[in-house]
Design an enzyme around this catalytic site. Structure first.
Site, PDB file in Angstrom:
ATOM      1  N   ILE A   1       0.841  -1.208   0.000  1.00 39.37           N
ATOM      2  CA  ILE A   1       0.000   0.000   0.000  1.00 39.37           C
ATOM      3  C   ILE A   1       0.875   1.255   0.000  1.00 39.37           C
ATOM      4  O   ILE A   1       0.589   2.235  -0.694  1.00 39.37           O
ATOM      5  CB  ILE A   1      -0.959  -0.006   1.211  1.00 39.37           C
TER       6      ILE A   1
ATOM      7  N   ASP B   1      12.094   2.386   4.785  1.00 41.24           N
ATOM      8  CA  ASP B   1      11.565   1.019   4.769  1.00 41.24           C
ATOM      9  C   ASP B   1      12.705   0.064   5.119  1.00 41.24           C
ATOM     10  O   ASP B   1      13.828   0.236   4.641  1.00 41.24           O
ATOM     11  CB  ASP B   1      11.015   0.693   3.373  1.00 41.24           C
TER      12      ASP B   1
ATOM     13  N   LEU C   1      12.785  -2.999   4.239  1.00 40.44           N
ATOM     14  CA  LEU C   1      12.827  -3.985   3.142  1.00 40.44           C
ATOM     15  C   LEU C   1      12.736  -5.430   3.639  1.00 40.44           C
ATOM     16  O   LEU C   1      13.059  -6.355   2.905  1.00 40.44           O
ATOM     17  CB  LEU C   1      14.057  -3.794   2.237  1.00 40.44           C
TER      18      LEU C   1
ATOM     19  N   ASP D   1      15.347   0.711  10.224  1.00 42.75           N
ATOM     20  CA  ASP D   1      14.249   0.445  11.155  1.00 42.75           C
ATOM     21  C   ASP D   1      13.692   1.725  11.725  1.00 42.75           C
ATOM     22  O   ASP D   1      14.425   2.659  12.036  1.00 42.75           O
ATOM     23  CB  ASP D   1      14.772  -0.394  12.329  1.00 42.75           C
TER      24      ASP D   1
ATOM     25  N   ALA E   1       4.607  -1.803   9.199  1.00 44.49           N
ATOM     26  CA  ALA E   1       4.104  -2.687  10.256  1.00 44.49           C
ATOM     27  C   ALA E   1       4.018  -4.105   9.729  1.00 44.49           C
ATOM     28  O   ALA E   1       3.996  -4.320   8.520  1.00 44.49           O
ATOM     29  CB  ALA E   1       2.710  -2.224  10.694  1.00 44.49           C
TER      30      ALA E   1
ATOM     31  N   THR F   1      -6.368  -0.962  11.275  1.00 45.49           N
ATOM     32  CA  THR F   1      -7.045  -2.121  10.677  1.00 45.49           C
ATOM     33  C   THR F   1      -8.416  -2.363  11.288  1.00 45.49           C
ATOM     34  O   THR F   1      -8.633  -2.057  12.479  1.00 45.49           O
ATOM     35  CB  THR F   1      -6.180  -3.385  10.908  1.00 45.49           C
TER      36      THR F   1
ATOM     37  N   TYR G   1      -2.290  -8.979  16.492  1.00 44.56           N
ATOM     38  CA  TYR G   1      -2.127  -7.973  15.443  1.00 44.56           C
ATOM     39  C   TYR G   1      -3.073  -6.790  15.689  1.00 44.56           C
ATOM     40  O   TYR G   1      -2.646  -5.626  15.757  1.00 44.56           O
ATOM     41  CB  TYR G   1      -2.389  -8.601  14.068  1.00 44.56           C
TER      42      TYR G   1
ATOM     43  N   HIS H   1      -2.914 -13.704   1.465  1.00 47.50           N
ATOM     44  CA  HIS H   1      -4.173 -13.016   1.151  1.00 47.50           C
ATOM     45  C   HIS H   1      -4.913 -13.686  -0.005  1.00 47.50           C
ATOM     46  O   HIS H   1      -4.313 -14.230  -0.929  1.00 47.50           O
ATOM     47  CB  HIS H   1      -3.895 -11.544   0.847  1.00 47.50           C
TER      48      HIS H   1
ATOM     49  N   ARG I   1     -16.154 -10.333   3.097  1.00 47.61           N
ATOM     50  CA  ARG I   1     -15.187  -9.259   3.351  1.00 47.61           C
ATOM     51  C   ARG I   1     -15.468  -8.070   2.444  1.00 47.61           C
ATOM     52  O   ARG I   1     -16.033  -8.228   1.359  1.00 47.61           O
ATOM     53  CB  ARG I   1     -13.751  -9.754   3.078  1.00 47.61           C
TER      54      ARG I   1
HETATM   55  N1  UDP Z   1      -9.169 -16.978   2.748  1.00 48.97           N
HETATM   56  C1  UDP Z   1      -9.353 -18.291   2.302  1.00 48.97           C
HETATM   57  N2  UDP Z   1      -8.271 -18.961   1.823  1.00 48.97           N
HETATM   58  C2  UDP Z   1      -7.015 -18.414   1.748  1.00 48.97           C
HETATM   59  C3  UDP Z   1      -6.849 -17.077   2.186  1.00 48.97           C
HETATM   60  C4  UDP Z   1      -7.939 -16.397   2.684  1.00 48.97           C
HETATM   61  O1  UDP Z   1     -10.455 -18.819   2.360  1.00 48.97           O
HETATM   62  O2  UDP Z   1      -6.073 -19.094   1.303  1.00 48.97           O
HETATM   63  C5  UDP Z   1     -10.317 -16.232   3.280  1.00 48.97           C
HETATM   64  C6  UDP Z   1     -10.135 -15.784   4.716  1.00 48.97           C
HETATM   65  O3  UDP Z   1     -10.578 -16.789   5.595  1.00 48.97           O
HETATM   66  C7  UDP Z   1     -11.000 -14.529   4.739  1.00 48.97           C
HETATM   67  C8  UDP Z   1     -10.918 -13.982   3.317  1.00 48.97           C
HETATM   68  O4  UDP Z   1     -10.439 -15.067   2.515  1.00 48.97           O
HETATM   69  O5  UDP Z   1     -12.341 -14.876   5.002  1.00 48.97           O
HETATM   70  C9  UDP Z   1      -9.951 -12.824   3.180  1.00 48.97           C
HETATM   71  O6  UDP Z   1      -8.719 -13.213   3.784  1.00 48.97           O
HETATM   72  P1  UDP Z   1      -7.392 -12.380   3.620  1.00 48.97           P
HETATM   73  O7  UDP Z   1      -6.295 -13.158   4.289  1.00 48.97           O
HETATM   74  O8  UDP Z   1      -7.210 -12.028   2.182  1.00 48.97           O
HETATM   75  O9  UDP Z   1      -7.671 -11.021   4.384  1.00 48.97           O
HETATM   76  P2  UDP Z   1      -8.141 -10.759   5.917  1.00 48.97           P
HETATM   77  O10 UDP Z   1      -9.640 -10.802   5.887  1.00 48.97           O
HETATM   78  O11 UDP Z   1      -7.517 -11.806   6.776  1.00 48.97           O
HETATM   79  O12 UDP Z   1      -7.617  -9.398   6.185  1.00 48.97           O
END
Ligand code: UDP
Length: 336
Positions: A13, A32, A34, A52, A76, A118, A142, A188, A228
Protein backbone atom coordinates in the site's frame (compact mmCIF):
# COMPACT_ATOMS: atom_id res chain seq x y z
CA UNK A 1 8.98 22.95 0.13
CA UNK A 2 8.01 20.54 2.83
CA UNK A 3 8.19 16.78 2.46
CA UNK A 4 6.17 13.77 3.55
CA UNK A 5 7.94 10.80 5.12
CA UNK A 6 6.30 7.48 4.22
CA UNK A 7 7.39 4.67 6.52
CA UNK A 8 6.79 1.34 4.79
CA UNK A 9 6.82 3.18 1.47
CA UNK A 10 8.24 0.11 -0.30
CA UNK A 11 5.26 -1.99 0.74
CA UNK A 12 2.09 -2.98 -1.08
CA UNK A 13 0.00 0.00 0.00
CA UNK A 14 2.87 2.37 0.86
CA UNK A 15 4.22 2.29 -2.69
CA UNK A 16 0.84 3.47 -4.00
CA UNK A 17 0.60 6.16 -1.31
CA UNK A 18 3.98 7.49 -2.51
CA UNK A 19 2.73 7.72 -6.09
CA UNK A 20 -0.54 9.37 -5.05
CA UNK A 21 1.36 11.95 -2.99
CA UNK A 22 3.69 12.69 -5.91
CA UNK A 23 0.75 12.97 -8.33
CA UNK A 24 -0.82 15.59 -6.06
CA UNK A 25 2.34 17.66 -5.94
CA UNK A 26 3.87 16.54 -2.62
CA UNK A 27 7.53 15.70 -2.12
CA UNK A 28 8.17 12.26 -0.66
CA UNK A 29 10.87 10.54 1.40
CA UNK A 30 10.70 6.79 2.09
CA UNK A 31 11.92 4.79 5.06
CA UNK A 32 11.57 1.02 4.77
CA UNK A 33 13.45 -1.89 6.31
CA UNK A 34 12.83 -3.98 3.14
CA UNK A 35 12.05 -7.02 5.29
CA UNK A 36 8.62 -7.08 3.59
CA UNK A 37 8.84 -4.26 1.06
CA UNK A 38 10.58 -4.15 -2.32
CA UNK A 39 13.10 -1.54 -3.38
CA UNK A 40 11.66 -1.77 -6.92
CA UNK A 41 8.26 -0.65 -5.58
CA UNK A 42 9.60 2.77 -4.53
CA UNK A 43 9.08 5.41 -7.21
CA UNK A 44 12.40 6.17 -8.91
CA UNK A 45 14.21 9.35 -7.97
CA UNK A 46 12.87 9.92 -4.47
CA UNK A 47 15.07 9.80 -1.34
CA UNK A 48 15.05 6.28 0.09
CA UNK A 49 16.41 5.14 3.46
CA UNK A 50 16.69 1.48 4.37
CA UNK A 51 16.39 0.95 8.09
CA UNK A 52 14.25 0.45 11.15
CA UNK A 53 11.73 2.80 12.67
CA UNK A 54 13.29 2.01 16.00
CA UNK A 55 16.62 3.54 14.95
CA UNK A 56 16.52 7.04 16.47
CA UNK A 57 19.82 8.07 14.86
CA UNK A 58 18.58 7.26 11.37
CA UNK A 59 15.21 8.92 12.01
CA UNK A 60 16.84 12.02 13.49
CA UNK A 61 19.06 12.15 10.44
CA UNK A 62 16.10 11.98 8.07
CA UNK A 63 14.30 14.77 9.93
CA UNK A 64 17.50 16.86 9.85
CA UNK A 65 18.10 16.37 6.13
CA UNK A 66 14.51 16.81 5.01
CA UNK A 67 11.89 19.40 5.90
CA UNK A 68 9.38 16.73 6.93
CA UNK A 69 5.98 18.29 7.61
CA UNK A 70 4.10 15.04 8.04
CA UNK A 71 4.52 11.29 8.29
CA UNK A 72 2.40 8.57 6.72
CA UNK A 73 3.18 5.64 9.00
CA UNK A 74 2.57 2.34 7.25
CA UNK A 75 5.56 0.25 8.35
CA UNK A 76 4.10 -2.69 10.26
CA UNK A 77 3.62 -6.42 10.27
CA UNK A 78 0.09 -7.42 9.36
CA UNK A 79 -0.53 -11.17 9.47
CA UNK A 80 -3.16 -12.29 11.94
CA UNK A 81 -2.00 -15.91 12.13
CA UNK A 82 1.64 -15.00 12.62
CA UNK A 83 0.68 -12.53 15.35
CA UNK A 84 -0.99 -15.36 17.25
CA UNK A 85 2.10 -17.61 17.09
CA UNK A 86 4.66 -14.81 17.52
CA UNK A 87 3.00 -11.85 19.29
CA UNK A 88 6.33 -10.42 20.43
CA UNK A 89 7.26 -9.63 16.82
CA UNK A 90 4.04 -7.60 16.56
CA UNK A 91 4.44 -5.74 19.83
CA UNK A 92 8.08 -4.90 19.12
CA UNK A 93 7.52 -3.66 15.60
CA UNK A 94 4.00 -2.25 15.61
CA UNK A 95 4.10 -0.77 19.12
CA UNK A 96 7.66 -0.29 20.40
CA UNK A 97 9.16 0.87 17.09
CA UNK A 98 6.09 3.00 16.43
CA UNK A 99 6.60 4.72 19.77
CA UNK A 100 10.23 5.35 18.83
CA UNK A 101 8.96 7.13 15.72
CA UNK A 102 6.57 9.27 17.80
CA UNK A 103 9.38 10.19 20.16
CA UNK A 104 11.69 11.37 17.39
CA UNK A 105 8.81 13.22 15.74
CA UNK A 106 8.13 15.02 19.02
CA UNK A 107 11.79 15.87 19.58
CA UNK A 108 12.07 17.19 16.01
CA UNK A 109 8.81 19.14 16.16
CA UNK A 110 6.97 17.10 13.50
CA UNK A 111 3.29 17.33 14.42
CA UNK A 112 1.38 15.52 11.69
CA UNK A 113 0.89 11.80 11.20
CA UNK A 114 -1.43 9.51 9.26
CA UNK A 115 -1.53 5.99 10.64
CA UNK A 116 -2.50 2.70 8.94
CA UNK A 117 -4.67 0.73 11.30
CA UNK A 118 -7.04 -2.12 10.68
CA UNK A 119 -10.60 -3.39 11.02
CA UNK A 120 -9.02 -6.07 13.25
CA UNK A 121 -9.24 -3.55 16.14
CA UNK A 122 -13.01 -4.22 16.23
CA UNK A 123 -12.69 -7.95 16.86
CA UNK A 124 -15.88 -9.96 16.36
CA UNK A 125 -18.38 -7.42 14.98
CA UNK A 126 -21.62 -6.88 16.88
CA UNK A 127 -23.27 -5.18 13.92
CA UNK A 128 -22.77 -4.65 10.22
CA UNK A 129 -21.74 -2.42 8.60
CA UNK A 130 -19.21 -1.38 11.24
CA UNK A 131 -19.00 2.31 12.11
CA UNK A 132 -16.08 3.96 13.92
CA UNK A 133 -18.21 3.99 17.10
CA UNK A 134 -18.28 0.21 17.22
CA UNK A 135 -16.49 -1.01 20.38
CA UNK A 136 -12.88 -2.05 19.91
CA UNK A 137 -12.12 -5.55 21.21
CA UNK A 138 -9.38 -7.16 19.10
CA UNK A 139 -9.30 -10.94 19.08
CA UNK A 140 -5.67 -11.30 17.95
CA UNK A 141 -2.31 -9.71 18.83
CA UNK A 142 -2.13 -7.97 15.44
CA UNK A 143 -5.35 -6.04 16.09
CA UNK A 144 -4.26 -5.36 19.66
CA UNK A 145 -0.87 -3.99 18.56
CA UNK A 146 -2.63 -1.56 16.21
CA UNK A 147 -5.13 -0.51 18.87
CA UNK A 148 -2.38 0.23 21.38
CA UNK A 149 -0.68 2.50 18.86
CA UNK A 150 -4.01 4.21 18.05
CA UNK A 151 -4.37 4.97 21.74
CA UNK A 152 -0.80 6.26 21.95
CA UNK A 153 -1.62 8.71 19.15
CA UNK A 154 -4.63 10.03 21.05
CA UNK A 155 -2.53 10.40 24.20
CA UNK A 156 0.10 12.33 22.23
CA UNK A 157 -2.62 14.55 20.79
CA UNK A 158 -3.82 15.48 24.25
CA UNK A 159 -0.38 15.92 25.81
CA UNK A 160 1.76 17.28 22.97
CA UNK A 161 -0.69 18.61 20.39
CA UNK A 162 0.06 15.87 17.83
CA UNK A 163 -2.32 15.98 14.86
CA UNK A 164 -3.21 12.54 13.57
CA UNK A 165 -5.59 10.50 11.49
CA UNK A 166 -6.03 6.77 11.98
CA UNK A 167 -7.38 4.73 9.07
CA UNK A 168 -8.93 1.38 9.83
CA UNK A 169 -8.55 -0.60 6.63
CA UNK A 170 -10.87 -3.34 5.60
CA UNK A 171 -9.50 -5.68 2.85
CA UNK A 172 -6.91 -3.84 0.75
CA UNK A 173 -6.83 -5.31 -2.75
CA UNK A 174 -6.11 -4.61 -6.41
CA UNK A 175 -3.03 -3.12 -8.02
CA UNK A 176 -1.77 0.07 -9.62
CA UNK A 177 0.09 -0.17 -12.95
CA UNK A 178 3.54 -0.23 -11.25
CA UNK A 179 2.63 -1.65 -7.83
CA UNK A 180 1.12 -4.95 -6.86
CA UNK A 181 0.89 -7.47 -4.06
CA UNK A 182 4.07 -9.50 -3.54
CA UNK A 183 4.29 -10.99 -0.05
CA UNK A 184 6.46 -13.91 1.05
CA UNK A 185 4.70 -16.02 2.06
CA UNK A 186 1.47 -14.83 0.48
CA UNK A 187 -1.58 -15.36 2.69
CA UNK A 188 -4.17 -13.02 1.15
CA UNK A 189 -7.07 -14.37 -0.81
CA UNK A 190 -6.98 -12.44 -4.09
CA UNK A 191 -3.25 -12.89 -4.88
CA UNK A 192 -3.50 -16.57 -3.91
CA UNK A 193 -6.47 -17.07 -6.24
CA UNK A 194 -4.65 -15.29 -9.09
CA UNK A 195 -1.55 -17.33 -8.38
CA UNK A 196 -3.64 -20.45 -8.95
CA UNK A 197 -4.86 -19.02 -12.26
CA UNK A 198 -1.25 -18.45 -13.37
CA UNK A 199 -0.30 -21.98 -12.34
CA UNK A 200 -3.30 -23.44 -14.20
CA UNK A 201 -2.00 -21.64 -17.29
CA UNK A 202 1.52 -22.98 -16.68
CA UNK A 203 2.88 -19.43 -16.43
CA UNK A 204 4.81 -19.74 -13.18
CA UNK A 205 8.33 -21.06 -13.10
CA UNK A 206 8.23 -21.94 -9.40
CA UNK A 207 6.96 -25.40 -8.36
CA UNK A 208 3.23 -25.82 -7.76
CA UNK A 209 2.05 -24.53 -4.40
CA UNK A 210 -0.36 -26.33 -2.16
CA UNK A 211 -3.44 -25.18 -4.04
CA UNK A 212 -6.18 -22.89 -2.84
CA UNK A 213 -8.08 -23.74 0.32
CA UNK A 214 -11.30 -21.97 1.27
CA UNK A 215 -11.15 -21.55 5.02
CA UNK A 216 -14.55 -22.68 6.22
CA UNK A 217 -17.86 -23.16 4.42
CA UNK A 218 -19.90 -23.33 7.62
CA UNK A 219 -20.22 -19.62 8.40
CA UNK A 220 -23.67 -18.09 8.88
CA UNK A 221 -23.50 -16.37 5.46
CA UNK A 222 -25.48 -17.04 2.25
CA UNK A 223 -22.91 -19.45 0.75
CA UNK A 224 -21.19 -20.45 4.00
CA UNK A 225 -17.88 -18.63 3.29
CA UNK A 226 -16.71 -15.40 4.97
CA UNK A 227 -17.80 -12.00 3.69
CA UNK A 228 -15.19 -9.26 3.35
CA UNK A 229 -15.19 -5.66 2.17
CA UNK A 230 -12.53 -5.34 -0.55
CA UNK A 231 -11.17 -1.87 -1.23
CA UNK A 232 -8.83 -0.82 -4.03
CA UNK A 233 -5.39 0.28 -2.84
CA UNK A 234 -5.64 3.38 -5.06
CA UNK A 235 -8.75 4.44 -3.14
CA UNK A 236 -7.01 3.72 0.17
CA UNK A 237 -4.02 5.77 -0.93
CA UNK A 238 -6.12 8.75 -1.95
CA UNK A 239 -7.75 8.88 1.49
CA UNK A 240 -4.31 9.23 3.10
CA UNK A 241 -3.39 12.19 0.96
CA UNK A 242 -6.76 13.90 1.51
CA UNK A 243 -6.36 13.44 5.26
CA UNK A 244 -2.86 14.88 5.24
CA UNK A 245 -4.06 17.90 3.29
CA UNK A 246 -6.97 18.51 5.70
CA UNK A 247 -5.35 17.42 8.94
CA UNK A 248 -5.42 20.79 10.67
CA UNK A 249 -9.18 21.19 10.36
CA UNK A 250 -10.57 17.73 11.04
CA UNK A 251 -12.97 17.39 13.98
CA UNK A 252 -12.51 13.59 14.11
CA UNK A 253 -9.43 11.40 13.86
CA UNK A 254 -10.53 7.83 13.19
CA UNK A 255 -11.88 6.68 9.84
CA UNK A 256 -12.91 3.34 8.38
CA UNK A 257 -11.90 2.70 4.78
CA UNK A 258 -14.01 0.21 2.87
CA UNK A 259 -16.67 0.06 0.16
CA UNK A 260 -19.57 -0.93 2.38
CA UNK A 261 -20.29 -4.17 0.55
CA UNK A 262 -19.34 -7.71 1.54
CA UNK A 263 -18.27 -10.38 -0.94
CA UNK A 264 -17.88 -14.03 -0.04
CA UNK A 265 -14.70 -16.04 -0.58
CA UNK A 266 -16.53 -18.16 -3.16
CA UNK A 267 -17.72 -15.02 -4.98
CA UNK A 268 -14.11 -13.80 -5.18
CA UNK A 269 -13.05 -17.15 -6.66
CA UNK A 270 -15.92 -17.01 -9.15
CA UNK A 271 -15.17 -13.44 -10.23
CA UNK A 272 -11.47 -14.23 -10.52
CA UNK A 273 -12.31 -17.18 -12.77
CA UNK A 274 -14.29 -14.80 -14.98
CA UNK A 275 -11.57 -12.15 -15.03
CA UNK A 276 -8.81 -14.63 -15.87
CA UNK A 277 -10.78 -17.03 -18.05
CA UNK A 278 -9.36 -19.88 -15.95
CA UNK A 279 -11.27 -22.36 -13.86
CA UNK A 280 -9.74 -22.07 -10.38
CA UNK A 281 -9.87 -25.28 -8.34
CA UNK A 282 -10.10 -25.11 -4.58
CA UNK A 283 -10.39 -27.39 -1.58
CA UNK A 284 -12.51 -26.67 1.47
CA UNK A 285 -10.64 -26.59 4.75
CA UNK A 286 -11.44 -25.74 8.35
CA UNK A 287 -11.99 -22.16 9.52
CA UNK A 288 -8.89 -20.03 10.04
CA UNK A 289 -8.42 -18.94 13.64
CA UNK A 290 -9.39 -15.33 14.28
CA UNK A 291 -11.60 -14.90 11.17
CA UNK A 292 -14.95 -13.19 11.86
CA UNK A 293 -17.78 -14.32 9.54
CA UNK A 294 -18.52 -10.84 8.19
CA UNK A 295 -16.40 -7.66 8.08
CA UNK A 296 -18.04 -4.78 6.24
CA UNK A 297 -17.28 -1.09 6.75
CA UNK A 298 -19.37 1.98 6.97
CA UNK A 299 -17.07 4.62 5.48
CA UNK A 300 -19.61 7.45 5.65
CA UNK A 301 -17.32 9.43 7.93
CA UNK A 302 -14.47 9.46 5.40
CA UNK A 303 -16.89 10.60 2.70
CA UNK A 304 -18.24 13.35 4.92
CA UNK A 305 -15.06 14.80 6.39
CA UNK A 306 -12.44 14.00 3.77
CA UNK A 307 -14.53 14.42 0.64
CA UNK A 308 -13.35 10.91 -0.20
CA UNK A 309 -15.22 8.89 -2.79
CA UNK A 310 -13.92 5.48 -3.93
CA UNK A 311 -13.08 5.59 -7.64
CA UNK A 312 -12.68 1.81 -8.04
CA UNK A 313 -15.40 0.23 -5.86
CA UNK A 314 -16.28 -2.60 -8.23
CA UNK A 315 -14.89 -5.99 -7.10
CA UNK A 316 -14.51 -7.21 -10.67
CA UNK A 317 -12.41 -4.12 -11.51
CA UNK A 318 -10.32 -4.62 -8.36
CA UNK A 319 -9.60 -8.23 -9.31
CA UNK A 320 -8.94 -7.24 -12.93
CA UNK A 321 -6.32 -4.67 -11.87
CA UNK A 322 -4.62 -7.27 -9.65
CA UNK A 323 -4.69 -9.79 -12.50
CA UNK A 324 -3.01 -7.35 -14.90
CA UNK A 325 -0.19 -6.86 -12.39
CA UNK A 326 0.18 -10.59 -11.70
CA UNK A 327 0.25 -11.39 -15.42
CA UNK A 328 3.03 -8.84 -15.87
CA UNK A 329 4.91 -10.00 -12.75
CA UNK A 330 4.26 -13.75 -12.39
CA UNK A 331 7.11 -14.08 -9.88
CA UNK A 332 6.44 -10.72 -8.20
CA UNK A 333 8.82 -7.75 -8.26
CA UNK A 334 11.58 -10.03 -9.44
CA UNK A 335 9.94 -10.17 -12.88
CA UNK A 336 8.20 -7.85 -15.27
N1 UDP B 1 -9.17 -16.98 2.75
C1 UDP B 1 -9.35 -18.29 2.30
N2 UDP B 1 -8.27 -18.96 1.82
C2 UDP B 1 -7.01 -18.41 1.75
C3 UDP B 1 -6.85 -17.08 2.19
C4 UDP B 1 -7.94 -16.40 2.68
O1 UDP B 1 -10.46 -18.82 2.36
O2 UDP B 1 -6.07 -19.09 1.30
C5 UDP B 1 -10.32 -16.23 3.28
C6 UDP B 1 -10.14 -15.78 4.72
O3 UDP B 1 -10.58 -16.79 5.59
C7 UDP B 1 -11.00 -14.53 4.74
C8 UDP B 1 -10.92 -13.98 3.32
O4 UDP B 1 -10.44 -15.07 2.52
O5 UDP B 1 -12.34 -14.88 5.00
C9 UDP B 1 -9.95 -12.82 3.18
O6 UDP B 1 -8.72 -13.21 3.78
P1 UDP B 1 -7.39 -12.38 3.62
O7 UDP B 1 -6.30 -13.16 4.29
O8 UDP B 1 -7.21 -12.03 2.18
O9 UDP B 1 -7.67 -11.02 4.38
P2 UDP B 1 -8.14 -10.76 5.92
O10 UDP B 1 -9.64 -10.80 5.89
O11 UDP B 1 -7.52 -11.81 6.78
O12 UDP B 1 -7.62 -9.40 6.18
Amino acid sequence: MSEVLVTGGAGYIGSVVCRTLLARGHRVVVLDSLTEGHRAAVPPGIPFYQGDLGDPVLLGDIFKKHAVAGVVHMAAYCLVGESVSDPEKYFLNNVVQGLALLRVMRLCGVKNIIFSSTAAVYGEPRESPITEEHPTAPINPYGLSKLIFEQALETYRQAYGLRYVTFRYFNAAGAAPDCGEDHHPETHLIPLVLDQALRQQGRKATPPGEGLTVFGLDYPTPDGSCLRDYIHIRDLALAHVLALERLENLPVSIFNLGNGQGFSVLEVVRQAAEATGVDIPYAVGPRRAGDPAVLVASAERARRYLGWEPQFPDLRGIIQSAWEWHEGHPEGYGTG
